[in-house]
Scaffold this motif. Structure first.
Motif, mmCIF file in Angstrom:
data_model
loop_
_atom_site.group_PDB
_atom_site.id
_atom_site.type_symbol
_atom_site.label_atom_id
_atom_site.label_comp_id
_atom_site.label_asym_id
_atom_site.label_seq_id
_atom_site.Cartn_x
_atom_site.Cartn_y
_atom_site.Cartn_z
ATOM 1 N N ARG A 1 0.995 -1.192 -0.061
ATOM 2 C CA ARG A 1 -0.032 0.000 0.150
ATOM 3 C C ARG A 1 0.963 1.093 -0.032
ATOM 4 O O ARG A 1 0.617 2.112 -0.750
ATOM 5 C CB ARG A 1 -0.976 0.068 1.222
ATOM 6 C CG ARG A 1 -2.090 -0.953 1.038
ATOM 7 C CD ARG A 1 -3.186 -0.969 2.311
ATOM 8 N NE ARG A 1 -4.370 -1.427 2.123
ATOM 9 C CZ ARG A 1 -5.086 -1.838 2.977
ATOM 10 N NH1 ARG A 1 -4.950 -1.573 4.252
ATOM 11 N NH2 ARG A 1 -6.252 -2.231 2.806
ATOM 12 N N ALA A 2 1.885 1.099 0.850
ATOM 13 C CA ALA A 2 2.685 2.331 0.755
ATOM 14 C C ALA A 2 3.405 2.762 -0.535
ATOM 15 O O ALA A 2 3.777 3.911 -0.842
ATOM 16 C CB ALA A 2 3.996 2.285 1.930
ATOM 17 N N ALA A 3 3.259 1.558 -1.386
ATOM 18 C CA ALA A 3 4.125 2.004 -2.665
ATOM 19 C C ALA A 3 2.743 2.347 -3.759
ATOM 20 O O ALA A 3 3.332 2.356 -5.011
ATOM 21 C CB ALA A 3 4.875 0.742 -3.246
ATOM 22 N N GLY A 4 1.792 2.134 -3.156
ATOM 23 C CA GLY A 4 0.778 2.779 -4.163
ATOM 24 C C GLY A 4 -0.014 1.824 -4.824
ATOM 25 O O GLY A 4 -0.814 2.036 -5.947
ATOM 26 N N HIS A 5 0.119 0.624 -4.575
ATOM 27 C CA HIS A 5 -0.363 -0.526 -5.491
ATOM 28 C C HIS A 5 -1.660 -0.926 -4.893
ATOM 29 O O HIS A 5 -2.032 -0.733 -3.662
ATOM 30 C CB HIS A 5 0.614 -2.027 -5.264
ATOM 31 C CG HIS A 5 1.871 -1.650 -5.917
ATOM 32 N ND1 HIS A 5 1.843 -1.408 -7.149
ATOM 33 C CD2 HIS A 5 3.150 -1.911 -5.348
ATOM 34 C CE1 HIS A 5 3.397 -1.197 -7.301
ATOM 35 N NE2 HIS A 5 3.894 -1.497 -6.203
ATOM 36 N N ALA A 6 -2.863 -1.339 -5.818
ATOM 37 C CA ALA A 6 -4.058 -1.709 -5.360
ATOM 38 C C ALA A 6 -4.037 -3.253 -5.204
ATOM 39 O O ALA A 6 -3.463 -3.947 -5.628
ATOM 40 C CB ALA A 6 -4.840 -1.505 -6.627
ATOM 41 N N LEU A 7 -4.597 -3.446 -3.814
ATOM 42 C CA LEU A 7 -4.612 -4.847 -3.513
ATOM 43 C C LEU A 7 -6.131 -5.716 -3.858
ATOM 44 O O LEU A 7 -6.916 -4.864 -3.257
ATOM 45 C CB LEU A 7 -4.205 -4.898 -2.031
ATOM 46 C CG LEU A 7 -2.907 -4.172 -1.488
ATOM 47 C CD1 LEU A 7 -2.590 -4.227 -0.033
ATOM 48 C CD2 LEU A 7 -1.888 -4.510 -2.478
ATOM 49 N N VAL A 8 -5.801 -6.750 -3.992
ATOM 50 C CA VAL A 8 -7.254 -7.601 -4.348
ATOM 51 C C VAL A 8 -7.350 -8.723 -3.090
ATOM 52 O O VAL A 8 -6.464 -9.746 -3.219
ATOM 53 C CB VAL A 8 -7.153 -8.346 -5.550
ATOM 54 C CG1 VAL A 8 -8.425 -8.984 -5.688
ATOM 55 C CG2 VAL A 8 -7.250 -7.097 -6.745
ATOM 56 N N PRO A 9 -7.898 -8.890 -2.136
ATOM 57 C CA PRO A 9 -8.086 -9.737 -1.011
ATOM 58 C C PRO A 9 -8.546 -10.941 -1.451
ATOM 59 O O PRO A 9 -9.791 -11.033 -2.032
ATOM 60 C CB PRO A 9 -8.866 -8.929 -0.089
ATOM 61 C CG PRO A 9 -9.749 -7.813 -0.712
ATOM 62 C CD PRO A 9 -9.093 -7.780 -1.789
ATOM 63 N N LEU A 10 -7.888 -11.932 -1.205
ATOM 64 C CA LEU A 10 -8.384 -13.474 -1.501
ATOM 65 C C LEU A 10 -9.217 -14.007 -0.383
ATOM 66 O O LEU A 10 -10.042 -13.570 0.131
ATOM 67 C CB LEU A 10 -7.254 -14.161 -2.129
ATOM 68 C CG LEU A 10 -6.642 -13.522 -3.461
ATOM 69 C CD1 LEU A 10 -5.336 -14.273 -3.870
ATOM 70 C CD2 LEU A 10 -7.655 -13.433 -4.586
ATOM 71 N N ALA A 11 -8.394 -14.989 0.117
ATOM 72 C CA ALA A 11 -8.734 -15.802 1.393
ATOM 73 C C ALA A 11 -7.510 -15.995 2.127
ATOM 74 O O ALA A 11 -6.358 -16.165 1.513
ATOM 75 C CB ALA A 11 -9.419 -16.865 1.092
#
Length: 502
Positions: A60-70
């Motif tokens: 997140r600090a690097a600006g990336h978008a995260l997709v939560p799985l399980a």
């Protein structure tokens, strides 16, 4: 900005342990958050020293978008059931398919998971993820220091990063380190060369602590080799309680130069091989340990006794009573043992109420051969709901939910107390005692159902730490296990006998 999928599954499997990890065990979490699917993952791990949280913060600090799985975790035990594995991994892979395309995948794995249908649980997870995303999407994972790193794990991932401390105070830092490797590949568009070496001996987990030698020196050397060669290097002492051919110690490395990567891994593996004789460790019988602790412990500088073979963090159930019986037999003063996992006795203490004195039959629920519950009269000094937040270096930020808890005092030996809990978790944080009004530093003797993780929070207050060989399924000497499936020729302890198939 890249789109990165995040998920994981943590389980350390002692194939000799008495009870298996079903789906309910992952829902409970054993002190870790329970099963998380989708957006709940982020809130569940926030603020905790957990690898996935370190990766999340870094990405997140690097600006990336995260997709939560399980994501899920359970206390160490015997095999993960087919149902639990398929439900959790199925949720992870279903969400990954639905999220495509993604630019990268980060997985929070353990590295020593054996299921009812797969020797190499993590290798199977990585294989399924690779099948979904294809060969061009970088896949990285963080692993526990006790990982039994397999050829499958290395083949199906682009990079693995492994804890460097035991107690594992660097869990979140390792997740961040794995995320850093992923971001390097995304930034350069290049994949790493890989090298992987396995060692030909096993070592017991109490001797793997980085508080002591040789592990302390080996990890210092690892960092020097990394800096000299420009290679991301990891050493896993392994989890010597998993009866399958790839159980054992290993070194793995990643770099842009193939020759330098191979040289770094070879140098580190050579150092581990040379340290074999130094991994031996003295183990004491319960009576011997208690006598020594009584002579040396005092308030302000207690002696800590590690009840290592009944460690819930290594597949024990935390319910054997031989060490407690020795404390009572010797009428120790200012002594406390924790945590004894005994839900019926904890419930009975709550029903009786604080101040009540009654007869108990404590522990021995999992049926270790030849052992029966410890019968005696105890006073209920304190009760608690088992809900508190840990503060020590390793478990900091863990929100514990251990069910009904109670502090009992022995009537036969009034200087001896025992902390009961209802949910399986090893004793690795002082808050587990403070929750019931016990300040560990004010004791003379503190006996802990743990092998090494306790050292992070308890060694700084201890005059001495003694490792006790008391009954339990998490044997401190790997050669004591009845192995059937190890690879032929591997030594079952440092400088010990080699395994030969029947």
């Amino acid at each position: 900005m890249a789109r990165i999928a995040v998920g994981g599954m943590q389980h350390e499997t002692n194939t000799f342990a008495p009870s298996r990890a079903d789906y309910a065990a992952f829902e409970d979490g054993g002190g870790w958050p329970g099963v998380q699917v989708g957006d709940t993952l982020f809130d569940a791990v926030a603020g905790a020293n957990i690898p996935v949280q370190g990766a999340i913060e870094s990405l997140r600090a690097a600006g990336h978008a995260l997709v939560p799985l399980a994501w899920a975790a359970a206390s160490p035990s015997a095999h993960v059931t087919v149902d639990a594995f398929e439900r959790i991994v199925g949720a992870l892979t279903d969400r990954l398919r639905a999220a495509l395309p993604v630019d990268g995948v980060y997985l929070d794995l353990h590295g020593a998971m054996v299921t009812e249908h797969h020797d190499d649980g993590e290798g199977e997870i990585l294989r399924r993820v690779r099948e979904i995303v294809g060969p061009d999407v970088p896949v990285v994972a963080s692993l526990d220091l006790h990982a039994n790193v397999t050829r499958g794990m290395v083949a199906h991932s682009d990079a693995l990063s492994i804890y460097r401390t035991y107690p594992h105070v660097d869990m979140a830092a390792t997740g961040a380190r794995a995320a850093g490797l992923l971001m390097r590949m995304l930034g350069t568009g290049r994949r790493f060369a890989k090298a992987h070496r396995t060692l030909d001996y096993l070592t017991g987990i109490p001797s793997q602590s980085t508080f002591i030698e040789p592990a302390n020196g080996l990890y210092a050397l690892l960092e020097r080799i990394e800096q000299r060669n420009g290679v991301a290097l990891s050493f896993a002492p392994g989890f010597p309680m998993a009866d399958f051919p790839e159980c054992g110690m290993s070194v793995v490395g990643y770099g842009l130069d193939e020759a330098a990567t191979r040289a770094a891994v070879d140098e580190m593996a050579g150092a581990v091989a040379d340290a074999e004789k130094d991994f031996a460790l003295t183990l004491l019988a319960p009576d011997e340990a208690v006598e020594r602790a009584m002579a040396r412990g005092e308030p302000g500088a207690p002696v800590v006794l590690a009840d290592t073979q009944d460690n819930p963090g290594a597949g024990g159930n935390g319910d054997t009573t031989a060490l407690l019986a020795a404390l009572i037999r010797h009428r120790a003063r200012d002594a406390v043992l924790g945590m004894l996992i005994d839900p019926p006795s904890a419930r009975r203490a709550h029903e009786a109420g604080q101040g009540a004195t009654l007869d108990f039959a404590l522990g021995e629920i999992s049926g270790v051969p030849g052992h029966v519950p410890l019968a005696g009269r105890f006073t209920v000094e304190r009760i608690g709901d088992g809900r508190f937040t840990c503060t020590g270096p390793m478990f900091k930020g863990f929100r514990m939910q251990l069910g009904p808890m109670a502090l009992l005092r022995s009537e036969a030996a009034p200087g001896v107390r025992v902390v009961l809990a209802s949910s399986k978790c090893q004793a690795g944080d002082q808050e587990m005692f403070r929750h019931l009004g016990v300040e560990p530093i004010r004791q003379r003797i503190v006996a802990l159902k743990s092998s090494v993780h306790f050292r992070a929070d308890f060694q700084p207050i201890a005059r001495e730490v003694l490792v006790v060989r008391s009954p339990g399924p998490a044997l401190a000497d790997p050669a004591d296990f009845r192995w059937t499936r190890l690879r032929p020729g591997i030594r079952m302890r440092p400088l010990g006998p080699a395994f030969r198939p029947a």
